[in-house]
Design a protein around this motif. Sequence first.
Motif, PDB file in Angstrom:
ATOM      1  N   VAL A  80      40.109  27.500  25.193  1.00 46.74           N
ATOM      2  CA  VAL A  80      41.331  27.762  24.432  1.00 46.74           C
ATOM      3  C   VAL A  80      42.450  27.829  25.463  1.00 46.74           C
ATOM      4  O   VAL A  80      42.405  28.657  26.372  1.00 46.74           O
ATOM      5  CB  VAL A  80      41.245  29.075  23.640  1.00 46.74           C
ATOM      6  CG1 VAL A  80      42.575  29.383  22.967  1.00 46.74           C
ATOM      7  CG2 VAL A  80      40.126  29.009  22.602  1.00 46.74           C
ATOM      8  N   GLY A  81      43.447  26.963  25.330  1.00 47.56           N
ATOM      9  CA  GLY A  81      44.487  26.931  26.354  1.00 47.56           C
ATOM     10  C   GLY A  81      45.209  28.259  26.481  1.00 47.56           C
ATOM     11  O   GLY A  81      45.212  28.897  27.532  1.00 47.56           O
ATOM     12  N   SER A 113      38.650  22.333  24.534  1.00 43.13           N
ATOM     13  CA  SER A 113      37.426  22.041  23.793  1.00 43.13           C
ATOM     14  C   SER A 113      37.429  22.681  22.411  1.00 43.13           C
ATOM     15  O   SER A 113      36.790  22.169  21.495  1.00 43.13           O
ATOM     16  CB  SER A 113      36.197  22.485  24.586  1.00 43.13           C
ATOM     17  OG  SER A 113      36.240  23.874  24.846  1.00 43.13           O
ATOM     18  N   ASN A 114      38.153  23.789  22.228  1.00 43.72           N
ATOM     19  CA  ASN A 114      38.256  24.428  20.915  1.00 43.72           C
ATOM     20  C   ASN A 114      39.675  24.307  20.354  1.00 43.72           C
ATOM     21  O   ASN A 114      39.935  23.529  19.460  1.00 43.72           O
ATOM     22  CB  ASN A 114      37.827  25.890  20.981  1.00 43.72           C
ATOM     23  CG  ASN A 114      36.335  26.047  21.171  1.00 43.72           C
ATOM     24  OD1 ASN A 114      35.593  25.073  21.223  1.00 43.72           O
ATOM     25  ND2 ASN A 114      35.876  27.274  21.302  1.00 43.72           N
ATOM     26  N   ASN A 162      39.952  14.873  32.911  1.00 41.00           N
ATOM     27  CA  ASN A 162      40.273  15.026  31.490  1.00 41.00           C
ATOM     28  C   ASN A 162      39.081  15.529  30.680  1.00 41.00           C
ATOM     29  O   ASN A 162      38.966  15.219  29.491  1.00 41.00           O
ATOM     30  CB  ASN A 162      40.776  13.696  30.924  1.00 41.00           C
ATOM     31  CG  ASN A 162      42.110  13.287  31.502  1.00 41.00           C
ATOM     32  OD1 ASN A 162      43.087  14.023  31.409  1.00 41.00           O
ATOM     33  ND2 ASN A 162      42.158  12.119  32.121  1.00 41.00           N
ATOM     34  N   ILE A 163      38.225  16.313  31.301  1.00 43.18           N
ATOM     35  CA  ILE A 163      37.056  16.851  30.602  1.00 43.18           C
ATOM     36  C   ILE A 163      37.401  18.216  30.007  1.00 43.18           C
ATOM     37  O   ILE A 163      37.747  19.151  30.735  1.00 43.18           O
ATOM     38  CB  ILE A 163      35.853  16.980  31.552  1.00 43.18           C
ATOM     39  CG1 ILE A 163      35.476  15.615  32.131  1.00 43.18           C
ATOM     40  CG2 ILE A 163      34.669  17.599  30.824  1.00 43.18           C
ATOM     41  CD1 ILE A 163      35.057  14.600  31.103  1.00 43.18           C
ATOM     42  N   PRO A 164      37.322  18.386  28.680  1.00 45.05           N
ATOM     43  CA  PRO A 164      37.666  19.670  28.061  1.00 45.05           C
ATOM     44  C   PRO A 164      36.632  20.753  28.374  1.00 45.05           C
ATOM     45  O   PRO A 164      35.483  20.472  28.716  1.00 45.05           O
ATOM     46  CB  PRO A 164      37.659  19.345  26.561  1.00 45.05           C
ATOM     47  CG  PRO A 164      37.693  17.856  26.471  1.00 45.05           C
ATOM     48  CD  PRO A 164      37.010  17.346  27.696  1.00 45.05           C
ATOM     49  N   GLY A 165      37.065  22.002  28.232  1.00 48.89           N
ATOM     50  CA  GLY A 165      36.161  23.143  28.272  1.00 48.89           C
ATOM     51  C   GLY A 165      35.613  23.495  29.632  1.00 48.89           C
ATOM     52  O   GLY A 165      34.571  24.131  29.727  1.00 48.89           O
ATOM     53  N   GLN A 166      36.324  23.172  30.721  1.00 53.39           N
ATOM     54  CA  GLN A 166      35.809  23.477  32.049  1.00 53.39           C
ATOM     55  C   GLN A 166      36.082  24.921  32.470  1.00 53.39           C
ATOM     56  O   GLN A 166      35.488  25.407  33.432  1.00 53.39           O
ATOM     57  CB  GLN A 166      36.433  22.529  33.080  1.00 53.39           C
ATOM     58  CG  GLN A 166      36.060  21.075  32.876  1.00 53.39           C
ATOM     59  CD  GLN A 166      36.695  20.194  33.927  1.00 53.39           C
ATOM     60  OE1 GLN A 166      36.474  20.379  35.118  1.00 53.39           O
ATOM     61  NE2 GLN A 166      37.497  19.237  33.505  1.00 53.39           N
ATOM     62  N   ALA A 223      42.319  18.433  21.016  1.00 48.05           N
ATOM     63  CA  ALA A 223      41.527  19.662  20.931  1.00 48.05           C
ATOM     64  C   ALA A 223      40.321  19.418  20.026  1.00 48.05           C
ATOM     65  O   ALA A 223      40.413  18.700  19.036  1.00 48.05           O
ATOM     66  CB  ALA A 223      42.365  20.811  20.383  1.00 48.05           C
ATOM     67  N   GLY A 224      39.213  20.069  20.368  1.00 48.60           N
ATOM     68  CA  GLY A 224      37.979  19.874  19.616  1.00 48.60           C
ATOM     69  C   GLY A 224      38.059  20.388  18.199  1.00 48.60           C
ATOM     70  O   GLY A 224      37.363  19.897  17.312  1.00 48.60           O
TER      71      GLY A 224
END
Length: 515
Positions: free
Chosen positions: A294-295, A320-321, A265-269, A341-342
């Motif tokens: 950005v998905g 992450s964004n 569950n770590i964003p922005g990978q 979302a960040g």
Amino acid sequence: MRILYTLLLFCCIIFWSSCRNDFEFEPSTGQLEFSKDTVYLDTVFTNIGSSTYNLKVYNRSDQDIRIPNVQLSQGESSSYRLNVDGVAGKVFRDVEILANDSIFIFVETTADIQELSQNALEFLYEDAILFDGGENTQRVELVTLIKDAVFLFPERDAMTGEVETLQLGTDPNGDPILIEGFFLEDNELTFTNEKPYVIYGFAAVGSNKTLTVNAGARVLFHANSGIIVADQGSMQVNGELSTDPELLENEVIFESDRLETAYSNIPGQWSTIWLTAGSTNHNFNYTTIKNGTVGLLMDSNDGGEDPTLTIRNSQIYNSSNIGLLSRTGSILGENLVIAEAGQSAMVLELGGSYEFNHATFANYWSRSFRQTPAVVISNTFGETLAANLDQANFSNCIIYGRNDVEFGFSKADEAAFNFNFKNCLLRANDPNGNLEDDPLYNFSDLALYESVILNEQPLFLDTDTNKLQISLESPASAQGDQATANLVPLDLIGTNRTTNPDIGAYETIMFPDEN
């Protein structure tokens, strides 16, 4: 006198040293203790190195001990690698541990599944670390799942070492904007569920080409990677309803190639799925997109009479964004969930045409301070560009999160700005009266807001884990517009909603504490 003093000091050192037993190590007797009896290395792909895992070895006795032998059971032929107290290898002799002390052993693996089990798609690879020998032998098991995969990556020039690139245009100085990437060949334009696909760089769908992704496919991205669809290119993502809500066996999943539990569950990978200007006829059904920057990014697609992107029964998490970013897009979204979302769950900017039925936009981001609302609707871009927002219609939708106001507008008067919320649960808490004089937040204007519910907690199951089903006690229960529900008669997990429909992507469920 100086010589006598030196001789006396030397004798004292010799005498003192002879009395110490700090460095007299006793042989181990099979009484070692370990932080775990099995080291599980998370799933890895063939020929791709794992993360590093650790094992702590304890000497609980009051004696300094020496372990005559520490080694992998398969010795030098093992596909595991060890680092024992700072020394790399697979077989170690005379490993010392001080009394009531411990050492670390670090474990990694890189394995070729074809060497381990020919023609297997996945293989459970096992070995063990052996300590001591004979009747004193102790062991710690090592286990990892090795998966075969289809690897897609840009070519590297054998002479120059330069990696294949894609040109995205030119910068203000006229210089090309390049990213590492490659065009998918015709025989690579169908992703099946037989093996996972691991993408390095950007995999590009060429003009007049279609990337088809079959139900159950898994598409995994290395860091800074993604998919990019060129002018007149298309994506057809054909997931299906799953019977197991945890495995999602028929869903298509786009995520990072880091399969370790710590990265789940770590964003922005990875970067994004980019539907560039002029790309067309995109369909995403039963799709999960998670842990990107950005998905989904959609750029300058007016769509004509039909939406350029139809996305149904799908989820976008942990961006992450932004979860879904569209510029002058044309989108139909049904049974859509975008969360965590960040910046914003969804941004619709520079106009376009949008319709969302039974969608849930929930942003409870807690990894950093977030100023932007969960949903942003705009007919501008920057300070100079404006385009008509022909429609942004939300029916039976939830927009909620931690911020006081979770939907925001940016309106340029020189372009059309049309939006409507119908039977929606919205977060617009205004303790300081900042919205009172803004006509865009005039909740008594039925042309903009019809049968909306304001500032009542949706009662989601668990926002921390993106479980956004709503409770039987939710204010969204049985408050949906029936005509909209008839267009989308089943919810995201297949529950019928043709009678007394609820607001959001899910029908209500009974929570464990409501039994």
